[in-house]
Every structure is written in structure tokens, then in C-alpha cells.
Design an enzyme around this catalytic site. Structure first.
Site, PDB file in Angstrom:
ATOM      1  N   HIS A  10     -14.300  -7.390   9.559  1.00 48.01           N
ATOM      2  CA  HIS A  10     -14.066  -8.525   8.651  1.00 48.01           C
ATOM      3  C   HIS A  10     -14.863  -9.716   9.196  1.00 48.01           C
ATOM      4  O   HIS A  10     -14.696 -10.091  10.362  1.00 48.01           O
ATOM      5  CB  HIS A  10     -12.584  -8.932   8.643  1.00 48.01           C
ATOM      6  CG  HIS A  10     -11.661  -7.970   7.961  1.00 48.01           C
ATOM      7  ND1 HIS A  10     -11.447  -7.990   6.614  1.00 48.01           N
ATOM      8  CD2 HIS A  10     -10.894  -6.976   8.447  1.00 48.01           C
ATOM      9  CE1 HIS A  10     -10.567  -7.050   6.292  1.00 48.01           C
ATOM     10  NE2 HIS A  10     -10.215  -6.414   7.389  1.00 48.01           N
ATOM     11  N   SER A  40      -8.493  -0.099  -0.101  1.00 46.72           N
ATOM     12  CA  SER A  40      -9.410  -0.424   1.001  1.00 46.72           C
ATOM     13  C   SER A  40     -10.161   0.826   1.474  1.00 46.72           C
ATOM     14  O   SER A  40     -10.801   1.492   0.686  1.00 46.72           O
ATOM     15  CB  SER A  40      -8.630  -1.103   2.125  1.00 46.72           C
ATOM     16  OG  SER A  40      -9.537  -1.622   3.068  1.00 46.72           O
ATOM     17  N   HIS A  41     -10.037   1.165   2.752  1.00 47.51           N
ATOM     18  CA  HIS A  41     -10.800   2.284   3.331  1.00 47.51           C
ATOM     19  C   HIS A  41      -9.947   3.555   3.407  1.00 47.51           C
ATOM     20  O   HIS A  41     -10.370   4.532   4.011  1.00 47.51           O
ATOM     21  CB  HIS A  41     -11.236   1.896   4.743  1.00 47.51           C
ATOM     22  CG  HIS A  41     -10.059   1.565   5.605  1.00 47.51           C
ATOM     23  ND1 HIS A  41      -9.445   0.338   5.556  1.00 47.51           N
ATOM     24  CD2 HIS A  41      -9.355   2.322   6.471  1.00 47.51           C
ATOM     25  CE1 HIS A  41      -8.409   0.348   6.394  1.00 47.51           C
ATOM     26  NE2 HIS A  41      -8.329   1.532   6.946  1.00 47.51           N
ATOM     27  N   ASP A  82     -16.998  -1.048   3.863  1.00 54.17           N
ATOM     28  CA  ASP A  82     -15.796  -0.242   3.699  1.00 54.17           C
ATOM     29  C   ASP A  82     -15.476  -0.131   2.199  1.00 54.17           C
ATOM     30  O   ASP A  82     -16.187  -0.666   1.348  1.00 54.17           O
ATOM     31  CB  ASP A  82     -14.627  -0.778   4.539  1.00 54.17           C
ATOM     32  CG  ASP A  82     -13.883  -1.918   3.883  1.00 54.17           C
ATOM     33  OD1 ASP A  82     -14.514  -2.684   3.146  1.00 54.17           O
ATOM     34  OD2 ASP A  82     -12.657  -2.044   4.096  1.00 54.17           O
ATOM     35  N   LYS A 124      -3.953  -6.466  -2.627  1.00 52.27           N
ATOM     36  CA  LYS A 124      -4.168  -7.615  -1.740  1.00 52.27           C
ATOM     37  C   LYS A 124      -4.053  -8.861  -2.602  1.00 52.27           C
ATOM     38  O   LYS A 124      -4.553  -8.876  -3.725  1.00 52.27           O
ATOM     39  CB  LYS A 124      -5.555  -7.552  -1.094  1.00 52.27           C
ATOM     40  CG  LYS A 124      -5.716  -6.426  -0.089  1.00 52.27           C
ATOM     41  CD  LYS A 124      -7.103  -6.435   0.546  1.00 52.27           C
ATOM     42  CE  LYS A 124      -7.214  -5.268   1.526  1.00 52.27           C
ATOM     43  NZ  LYS A 124      -8.580  -5.120   2.066  1.00 52.27           N
ATOM     44  N   ASP A 175     -13.588  -1.360   0.035  1.00 56.20           N
ATOM     45  CA  ASP A 175     -13.444  -2.492  -0.874  1.00 56.20           C
ATOM     46  C   ASP A 175     -14.317  -3.673  -0.478  1.00 56.20           C
ATOM     47  O   ASP A 175     -14.120  -4.793  -0.964  1.00 56.20           O
ATOM     48  CB  ASP A 175     -11.972  -2.903  -1.011  1.00 56.20           C
ATOM     49  CG  ASP A 175     -11.406  -3.488   0.268  1.00 56.20           C
ATOM     50  OD1 ASP A 175     -11.843  -3.074   1.358  1.00 56.20           O
ATOM     51  OD2 ASP A 175     -10.525  -4.355   0.182  1.00 56.20           O
ATOM     52  N   ARG A 182       0.827  -1.200   0.000  1.00 59.35           N
ATOM     53  CA  ARG A 182       0.000   0.000   0.000  1.00 59.35           C
ATOM     54  C   ARG A 182       0.861   1.249   0.000  1.00 59.35           C
ATOM     55  O   ARG A 182       1.886   1.280   0.678  1.00 59.35           O
ATOM     56  CB  ARG A 182      -0.904   0.011   1.233  1.00 59.35           C
ATOM     57  CG  ARG A 182      -2.065   0.963   1.118  1.00 59.35           C
ATOM     58  CD  ARG A 182      -2.827   1.044   2.414  1.00 59.35           C
ATOM     59  NE  ARG A 182      -3.541  -0.176   2.736  1.00 59.35           N
ATOM     60  CZ  ARG A 182      -4.016  -0.458   3.953  1.00 59.35           C
ATOM     61  NH1 ARG A 182      -3.806   0.365   4.941  1.00 59.35           N
ATOM     62  NH2 ARG A 182      -4.677  -1.568   4.173  1.00 59.35           N
ATOM     63  N   ASP A 227     -14.794  -5.603   2.096  1.00 58.20           N
ATOM     64  CA  ASP A 227     -14.460  -6.768   2.916  1.00 58.20           C
ATOM     65  C   ASP A 227     -14.742  -6.537   4.405  1.00 58.20           C
ATOM     66  O   ASP A 227     -14.525  -7.425   5.222  1.00 58.20           O
ATOM     67  CB  ASP A 227     -13.026  -7.270   2.680  1.00 58.20           C
ATOM     68  CG  ASP A 227     -11.963  -6.226   2.986  1.00 58.20           C
ATOM     69  OD1 ASP A 227     -12.311  -5.123   3.464  1.00 58.20           O
ATOM     70  OD2 ASP A 227     -10.780  -6.510   2.736  1.00 58.20           O
ATOM     71  N   ARG A 228     -15.238  -5.343   4.760  1.00 59.41           N
ATOM     72  CA  ARG A 228     -15.614  -5.084   6.151  1.00 59.41           C
ATOM     73  C   ARG A 228     -17.023  -4.511   6.190  1.00 59.41           C
ATOM     74  O   ARG A 228     -17.399  -3.703   5.348  1.00 59.41           O
ATOM     75  CB  ARG A 228     -14.641  -4.112   6.813  1.00 59.41           C
ATOM     76  CG  ARG A 228     -13.253  -4.714   6.966  1.00 59.41           C
ATOM     77  CD  ARG A 228     -12.344  -3.899   7.847  1.00 59.41           C
ATOM     78  NE  ARG A 228     -12.051  -2.596   7.275  1.00 59.41           N
ATOM     79  CZ  ARG A 228     -12.358  -1.444   7.860  1.00 59.41           C
ATOM     80  NH1 ARG A 228     -12.988  -1.400   9.020  1.00 59.41           N
ATOM     81  NH2 ARG A 228     -12.047  -0.313   7.276  1.00 59.41           N
TER      82      ARG A 228
HETATM   83 ZN   LIG Z   1     -11.319  -3.368   3.266  1.00 55.99          ZN
END
Ligand SMILES: [Zn+2]
Length: 458
Positions: A325, A104-105, A238, A114, A240, A16, A242-243
Site C-alpha cells: 500500500h 482484494s487479493h 493486487d 471497503k 483491487d 469480507r 491498492d497494492r
Molecule cells: Zn487490495
């Protein structure tokens, strides 16, 4: 030919950086070439690539694909969407690897990658190894290929296949203009009931609020809409996907461990005695409730890659983290998918008779918590401080769980101190049955930090 990355971008669980400052298209190409070489040296060749809605994602994805192709890989471009859609594509197509281009966030200027490799998370030493291969130019040359193979429709069908609600619900979804937006809108169109999607258009500038549901202020619009429209519940994702974040009909936030208790309660009816993992930050309520419901509560280390690995090792059908998650291996594939978790949660709430999310939440034992506290601590000191605290506590005969940092049980409750895997900070949390107890826990934590020379904020 070789390539050197900015020293800050290869992290524990992902790659990242800040686009144009620490992360460039040339890095994406090098990641593709090194990762592709790993895949081919392991006897594989197929790699799925997906990307989120950030403005820089298409360019980084294109360079990444070029790198993979130049290492001789066969690349399936699955399209723009949430990270779990990429994980799903890699499973569905039996790919040897998968890479998601996502920040992501994080703020709009950030982006990253990822990775999954042979169906498992690719992290820690594997990411470090990519840096070594790249610096040495130790990679393969080949002539692979790439094709557009969207997976969106199959993914939405797959999510909906496990919806098992019996009465219609009124639901508000908040995607924060993140990459889950289009999938959420497709789900909202096809699920029974009444669905309102807030900020469902994918927009990498995040014009409404930041797509991070663990920050309560990011849930303000969702809470207002749930209350205004008298919805049964609200869901947030979030950047992407995944949360997950969840809000009940009274506008109260359910945290990751509370969501997990509700999911576990339902799952344990069909899988009595199953192991359910929560990370070390989870409330005592989670561990007590899962045991009371006939399950085997397991405390795991924080970090989505670690949780996925542990789930596979012990055969746990469900796991979750405070960060939102949620991982289902029951009927699903064991990766963190907030959209799938949403479908399962909606199914549960839409099967309840005489119970609502708010009434179920009220039945959970009440505890008082501190928010997550963060203390600056030099990178080279942070693990040492935790070790010192552990030693002093052991000498004092305290009840300590050292699976990830130190989690100390007292008659008041518990407190946790751990070194962040990704930043130069120590992270702490306290939970007690009463506010007086919480004060005592906090004082004990602060005494330990002071004894190791960590400065307490103001
Ligand atoms: Zn995420």
C-alpha cells in the site's frame, strides 16, 4: 425488520466473507441500509459505489445499492475498476460516503466491502457499529435513487496528469486479471515509451496467477517478461489495485519499504523535512535513508486505515506499507492507490540521468531478512502473549518500540512480534546486517515465544 451477519465477516478494516457460505446478497443489502442510515443521520445523502472484477461483485453491488437507496441515499454507481478509482470518485464528487465491493487479493470465492465515510476510512468500531445497527434493525427507511455515473475516463486523466518523466521507458505491467487491468491498459496506451500489459483482461477466476504481488511466485511471469524483453522495470498490482509490486531490470523484487525510499528521495527534494510514514514491519534502511535524505521518518502501525488516519493527523505527504500500500498526499488525496504510485515511480525513473532502478536499488544498504513468519496463537491469547514479551523485555532493559506489538533493537538489527489484527496468529520478522546476526535475533524471538507457551513450527 433486522438482519444478522455471519460472525466472521465484520473485520477490523473491511467486511469480507466467502460468497454463498458466509456472505450473501442479503448481507450486502443490510450493509447498504445500515451504512446509508449512518450517512443520513450525519446529515449526508450521497454515496459512491464501485466494484471489482469478481464474478459475484455485480450481484453484491446491486443488493448494496438497493440497501442504500432504501435508506434514502442518492447513489452514484461509478463502475467496475480498482478500489482507488472508487476513492477518487468519492473525493471528486464530494460524496458523503463510498463503498467498494471487493475481495482484494483473496481467492475467487471471496468478496467483501471497503468503506469511506466523510472522506475518512471507515473501520474498527464503525464496522462493529454496522453490525449493531443491523442486528437491532436500527435504520432509516427512505426513497433514494441510483444512477450510473462512470468515472473511468476522469480517473485515468487524473493519474496521467502527474506523470513527469522526460525519457521513454520500456515497462511490463502485470495485473493478474484483477480490477486494475483496464486502467493499466489505458495508462499503457497513453504513456510515452513501450508498454506490455500481462493479464490485463479482468477475469474473476484469476486464470493465470493469484493477484497478490507480495507473494514472489505471483511475480514469476512478470520477472520472466522483464528479463526477456529487456524492460527497465516491471509493475504488478493486487486484485483491487491498492497494492503495488515492483521488479527491476534484473528481475529482482523491490519490497514496499524499498519502493518508498525511492519515492521519498524524490519527494524530499521539493518538500525538505517532510514526514514520511512506514509501517512497523519496514526495514531499518527506510528509517535511516529518509533521515539521511533530510526527511522525518515516522514508524506507524500496520493497517491501511490506520496509516491513512495517521497521515492526515501529522500532515505527512507520503506513506507506505511493506504489503505494497503506497499513499500519496503530495499532489494527490492521501489514499492508497497503486496505479498512482506507479505513475509517480515511472516519472522518477524516467527523469533519472545515469541511474536505473537496479543501480538505485544496489545503493541501498544491504540487510538480511526473514520473510514474514506466522505462529498460530489463540485469538484470546495473542495480545496477552505480546504483552508478556513486552514486560519481560522491559525488565531486561531491552530497547523496545511498542507502537504496534514489540519491535526490539539490538546491535545485530531488530525483530518484531505483533498480533495480527485479522487472524489468530502472531506475526514476526527479523532483520540484521549479517546472517550470524539474523540467527541471534531469531533465537531471541523464539526464546520469547517459548517462554509464553507459543508452539514453534517443526
Ligand atoms: Zn487490495
Amino acid at each position: 425488520m433486522n438482519h444478522t451477519f455471519h460472525p466472521t465477516i465484520l473485520r477490523e478494516y473491511d467486511i469480507r466473507g466467502i460468497v454463498g457460505e458466509t456472505l450473501f446478497a442479503a448481507d450486502a443489502f443490510a450493509i447498504g441500509k445500515a451504512f446509508g442510515s449512518r450517512v443520513r443521520r450525519a446529515g449526508g445523502s450521497t454515496v459512491c459505489v464501485g466494484w471489482d472484477g469478481r464474478l459475484s461483485s455485480p450481484e453484491l453491488a446491486a443488493a448494496l445499492v438497493d440497501g442504500l437507496v432504501s435508506a434514502g441515499c442518492i447513489v452514484s454507481k461509478v463502475g467496475r475498476g480498482p478500489t482507488p478509482m472508487l476513492y477518487y470518485a468519492a473525493k471528486l464528487r464530494g460524496a458523503d460516503g463510498g463503498i467498494m465491493v471487493t475481495g482484494s487479493h483473496n481467492p475467487p470465492t471471496h468478496n467483501g466491502f471497503k468503506m469511506v465515510f466523510q472522506g475518512k476510512p471507515f473501520f474498527g468500531p464503525d464496522i462493529k457499529n454496522l453490525g449493531e445497527l443491523t442486528a437491532a434493525g436500527d435504520w432509516l427507511d427512505g426513497q433514494g435513487s441510483a444512477a450510473d455515473e462512470p468515472v473511468f475516463d476522469q480517473y485515468v486523466d487524473r493519474l496521467l496528469a502527474d506523470y513527469d518523466g522526460t525519457h521513454p521507458l520500456k515497462v511490463v505491467w502485470d495485473c493478474g486479471n484483477g480490477a486494475a487491468g483496464e486502467v493499466a491498459q489505458a495508462l499503457a496506451r497513453r504513456l510515452p515509451g513501450t508498454h506490455t500489459v500481462l493479464f490485463g483482461d479482468i477475469d474473476g477466476t484469476f486464470p493465470n496467477h493469484h493477484p497478490d504481488p507480495t507473494e514472489p511466485h505471483n511475480l514469476r511471469a512478470l520477472i520472466d517478461e522483464v528479463l526477456f524483453s529487456r524492460a527497465h522495470l516491471g509493475l504488478a498490482f493486487d486484485g483491487d489495485g491498492d497494492r503495488i509490486g515492483v521488479v527491476d531490470a534484473e528481475g529482482r523484487i523491490l519490497w514496499g519499504d524499498q519502493i518508498l525510499v525511492i519515492l521519498a528521495e524524490d519527494l524530499l527534494k521539493s518538500r525538505p523535512g517532510a514526514s514520511i510514514i512506514a509501517d512497523v514491519k519496514a526495514s531499518k534502511v527506510f528509517f535511516d535513508e529518509v533521515a539521511r535524505l533530510g526527511g522525518q521518518p515516522v514508524m506507524g502501525r500496520t493497517g491501511h486505515s490506520l496509516i491513512k488516519t495517521q497521515m492526515a493527523e501529522i500532515g505527512a505527504p507520503l506513506a507506505g506499507e511493506m504489503s505494497g500500500h503506497i499513499f500519496f498526499a503530495d499532489k494527490y488525496y492521501g489514499f492508497d492507490d497503486a496505479l498512482y504510485a506507479a505513475i509517480r515511480l515511472l516519472g522518477i525513473v524516467a527523469r533519472w540521468q545515469g541511474e536505473t532502478l537496479a543501480s538505485r536499488r544496489d545503493k541501498l544498504p544491504h540487510m538480511v531478512n526473514t520473510p514474514e513468519m506466522r505462529f498460530d496463537c489463540a485469538e484470546e491469547r495473542k495480545f496477552q502473549v505480546v504483552a508478556e514479551v513486552k514486560e519481560r523485555l522491559a525488565a531486561a532493559g531491552a530497547r523496545v518500540n511498542a507502537i504496534d506489538g514489540v519491535r526490539v533493537d539490538t546491535d545485530d538489527g531488530w525483530w518484531l512480534l505483533r498480533a495480527s489484527n485479522t487472524q489468530a496468529v502472531l506475526v514476526a520478522r527479523c532483520e540484521a546486517a549479517s546472517s550470524e546476526g539474523l540467527k541471534r535475533l531469531r533465537a531471541a524471538l523464539e526464546a520469547q515465544l517459548t517462554a509464553s507457551g507459543v508452539a514453534l513450527p517443526g
